[in-house]
Design an enzyme around this catalytic site. Structure first.
Site, PDB file in Angstrom:
ATOM      1  N   ASP A  95       0.870  -1.173   0.000  1.00  0.00           N
ATOM      2  CA  ASP A  95       0.000   0.000   0.000  1.00  0.00           C
ATOM      3  C   ASP A  95       0.909   1.226   0.000  1.00  0.00           C
ATOM      4  O   ASP A  95       2.107   1.137   0.259  1.00  0.00           O
ATOM      5  CB  ASP A  95      -0.918  -0.029   1.226  1.00  0.00           C
ATOM      6  CG  ASP A  95      -2.051   0.972   1.125  1.00  0.00           C
ATOM      7  OD1 ASP A  95      -2.197   1.603   0.058  1.00  0.00           O
ATOM      8  OD2 ASP A  95      -2.801   1.130   2.106  1.00  0.00           O
ATOM      9  N   ASP A 130      -3.481   7.147  -3.845  1.00  0.00           N
ATOM     10  CA  ASP A 130      -4.849   7.591  -4.113  1.00  0.00           C
ATOM     11  C   ASP A 130      -5.434   8.236  -2.863  1.00  0.00           C
ATOM     12  O   ASP A 130      -4.872   8.152  -1.773  1.00  0.00           O
ATOM     13  CB  ASP A 130      -5.711   6.401  -4.549  1.00  0.00           C
ATOM     14  CG  ASP A 130      -5.663   5.259  -3.547  1.00  0.00           C
ATOM     15  OD1 ASP A 130      -6.612   5.137  -2.758  1.00  0.00           O
ATOM     16  OD2 ASP A 130      -4.681   4.483  -3.552  1.00  0.00           O
ATOM     17  N   GLY A 196     -11.595   2.578   0.240  1.00  0.00           N
ATOM     18  CA  GLY A 196     -12.482   3.395   1.053  1.00  0.00           C
ATOM     19  C   GLY A 196     -13.661   2.664   1.654  1.00  0.00           C
ATOM     20  O   GLY A 196     -14.654   3.302   2.034  1.00  0.00           O
ATOM     21  N   CYS A 279     -12.868 -25.770  16.080  1.00  0.00           N
ATOM     22  CA  CYS A 279     -11.887 -25.729  14.998  1.00  0.00           C
ATOM     23  C   CYS A 279     -10.856 -26.821  15.250  1.00  0.00           C
ATOM     24  O   CYS A 279     -10.625 -27.207  16.405  1.00  0.00           O
ATOM     25  CB  CYS A 279     -11.222 -24.346  14.970  1.00  0.00           C
ATOM     26  SG  CYS A 279      -9.820 -24.186  13.841  1.00  0.00           S
ATOM     27  N   CYS A 284      -5.836 -25.035  17.715  1.00  0.00           N
ATOM     28  CA  CYS A 284      -7.024 -25.502  18.433  1.00  0.00           C
ATOM     29  C   CYS A 284      -6.963 -26.994  18.739  1.00  0.00           C
ATOM     30  O   CYS A 284      -7.641 -27.470  19.656  1.00  0.00           O
ATOM     31  CB  CYS A 284      -8.277 -25.175  17.627  1.00  0.00           C
ATOM     32  SG  CYS A 284      -8.517 -23.404  17.388  1.00  0.00           S
TER      33      CYS A 284
END
Length: 584
Positions: A95, A130, A196, A279, A284
């Site tokens: 990013d 951006d 966004g 799980c 787990c």
């Protein structure tokens, strides 16, 4: 519209709904999509990137702005490159600081500086700076931010030397999202994140996320992968993939772990609420909730993060298997019931029928199960009902189907009418030798469209020992075979020729370049880069006619893409050719 460049290759290998299993290749490294990118903060490594790689995460995302702003990290990244900095050999996406811009209001770097920095440290997929406009911002603010984003996109396009994201912004204004998607589609970028949306996801405003994603997808070129920025909770993955999202990123695995929160595919649980782990991941299977609670916080957070990653990975694998089996909509239906807001978003997605129908395969390995009211609105069900109405008026002899309503009995051997289950029983009436041709003509009308039945007038139908129609012949020449698995027609050479005469151009045509013509005639598959034009009405797995620019028939086969996709995609097979037709 250009065919794109070769910095990144993306092709579709399987599909269901608007979801797709794809192969993405960049810098010689390949991943299968849908894929999740664990977010790696180089200053706070709760799970080492090397361990992520061992777990099967072949792509990660980190923040180039954090590295840029930290003098020690910046100098080391420039010296040895980002892969050695993180100790990770897979694909690294970065990013640009846009998230910090949205959260804190400013960043201390220019667009050009961050794009050039990403190239210098050797990232695989970069992102320009951006402007992510928050939800519900004034439209004037969203328009101004988008104007800056597009200006920065043009700058990044000119200077970029790596594969790059071009994020679609526009706040909660779907018209701005469409505009941004159209503009960025025309530029030379490789991946399109939808940005966004984190505040919407955090507020469970999933219905609005659906409208944003679909608005963006409708205006985007379909050959570019789509990344839903900040979507890291497995409860939304199935819905997002059904919309056509290919990539996700997750910081939640670490953030939740630090807060003693435990991910499941249906939601999040607090560790202190759990008596048992639902799980069987390595964490787990080895520890009980009580044992984790008694651990030092740092070790507990690391183990919870590893569990969260396994749950995320498992859900992605489950989605891919559902796509392979043609069961994606059933999985979406199941997951949507984990939260009322997700259920509302699922219903909203089904309102976008026009978008979804284009990518919905015409036949699947799985039967249609009536499992909910929403299952009656699945794109395949709606399309089948619409097509049946057209055929009903021509062939009559209607019967009542528990899922599809009134259907001519001559379609009841064909997918999905025969391959479906509901509470009420539905019996199939097998054809007789006398009326078997009516079944074939009705199937042709349903499968190929108006007047296609004329191609089979006067033909004879051979019945299999089961009593089902199989071979369709005229004067001893095979026109088509009625497939046992789904009751659709696979064309023979003579059938393709007759259908070619009956259907006006461009119906059911895939037009290929002169370069591809000899290969198609020899029965070789047609690749998308050689497709010049295709009937926009073609849907995935339709039987199609391959022609040259003079509309001369070259081959017949099965479409692996929609007509629009064939024109745009540069990589992958467009048509699985069944039979070539020699010239002369």
């Amino acid at each position: 519209m250009s065919r794109g460049d070769k910095m990144l290759k993306f092709e579709v290998k399987a599909r269901d709904g608007a979801g797709r299993i794809g192969k993405l290749e960049v810098n010689g490294k390949k991943i299968e999509t849908p894929a999740i990118m664990p977010v790696v903060n180089p200053k706070q490594l709760i799970v080492e990137p090397k361990e992520l790689e061992k777990m099967g995460f072949d792509i990660i995302i980190t923040n180039s702005y954090i590295i840029y702003k930290d003098r020690e990290l910046r100098e080391k990244a420039l010296e040895v490159g980002i892969h050695k900095l993180l100790g990770y050999d897979g694909i690294i996406e970065v990013d640009s600081g846009s998230f910090q811009l949205m959260r804190y209001g400013n960043v201390d770097v220019s667009n050009r500086e961050i794009v050039e920095f990403q190239h210098r440290i050797g990232v695989d997929i970069g992102t320009f700076l951006d402007i992510p406009t928050p939800p519900d911002a004034p439209k004037e603010k969203a328009m101004e931010d988008l104007k800056i984003t597009l200006e920065r996109a043009r700058e990044a396009e000119e200077i970029k030397e790596i594969a790059m994201n071009a994020a679609i912004q526009g706040s909660t204004y779907t018209d701005l999202r469409r505009y941004a998607a159209r503009r960025l589609s025309s530029m030379n970028f490789e991946i399109h994140p939808i940005g966004g949306v984190v505040p919407l996801l955090e507020a469970y405003r999933f219905r609005e996320v659906v409208d944003i994603v679909i608005s963006s997808k409708m205006a985007l070129r379909p050959d570019r992968p789509v990344h839903l920025f900040g979507a890291g909770h497995p409860m939304v993955f199935a819905l997002a993939v059904a919309m056509g999202v290919d990539l996700f990123d997750s910081a939640s695995y670490a953030l939740y772990a630090k807060d003693d929160r435990y991910l499941t595919p249906e939601g999040t649980k607090r560790l202190d609420e759990l008596e048992y782990f639902p799980c069987s991941c390595p964490v787990c299977s080895r520890y009980t909730p009580q044992e984790l609670r008694e651990m030092p916080k740092e070790e507990r957070a690391r183990l919870l993060a590893i569990h969260n990653l396994w749950v995320i990975k498992e859900e992605i694998e489950r989605i891919k298997q559902a796509i392979r089996e043609g069961e994606l909509w059933r999985l979406v239906d199941e997951r949507a019931r984990s939260h009322p807001k997700l259920y509302s978003a699922y219903k909203r997605l089904l309102d976008h029928y026009t978008f979804l129908e284009e990518f919905e395969p015409v036949t699947k390995k799985s039967a249609v199960f009536k499992i909910s009211h929403e299952s009656l609105r699945w794109p395949l069900v709606r399309r089948a009902r619409e097509r049946a109405e057209r055929v009903n008026s021509k062939f009559g002899d209607l019967v009542e189907h528990p899922i599809f309503g009134k259907v001519t009995k001559y379609l009841t051997l064909t997918y999905p009418f025969a391959q479906s289950e509901a509470e009420d029983e539905f019996s199939i009436e097998k054809p007789t030798r006398e009326n078997a041709i009516r079944y074939v003509m009705a199937i042709a009308e349903y499968q190929f469209g108006e007047n296609a039945s004329k191609a089979f007038e006067g033909a004879e139908v051979e019945l299999a020992r089961t009593g089902m129609p199989r071979q369709v012949k005229l004067n001893g020449k095979r026109l088509a075979t009625v497939r046992a698995e789904d009751g659709f027609l696979t064309l023979g050479i003579e059938g393709a020729k007759r259908l070619h005469k009956v259907l006006e151009y461009p119906r059911m045509r895939v037009v290929v370049s002169e370069e591809a013509e000899p290969f198609a005639r020899k029965g070789k598959d047609v690749f998308a880069k050689f497709v010049l034009f295709a009937d926009p009405g073609i849907r995935p797995y339709d039987e199609v006619l391959v022609v040259n620019e003079k509309d001369e028939l070259l081959a017949t086969g099965q479409a692996l893409m929609s007509g629009r996709e064939m024109i745009v995609f540069q990589y992958g097979r467009a048509v699985k050719v069944r039979r070539g037709i020699s010239g002369g």
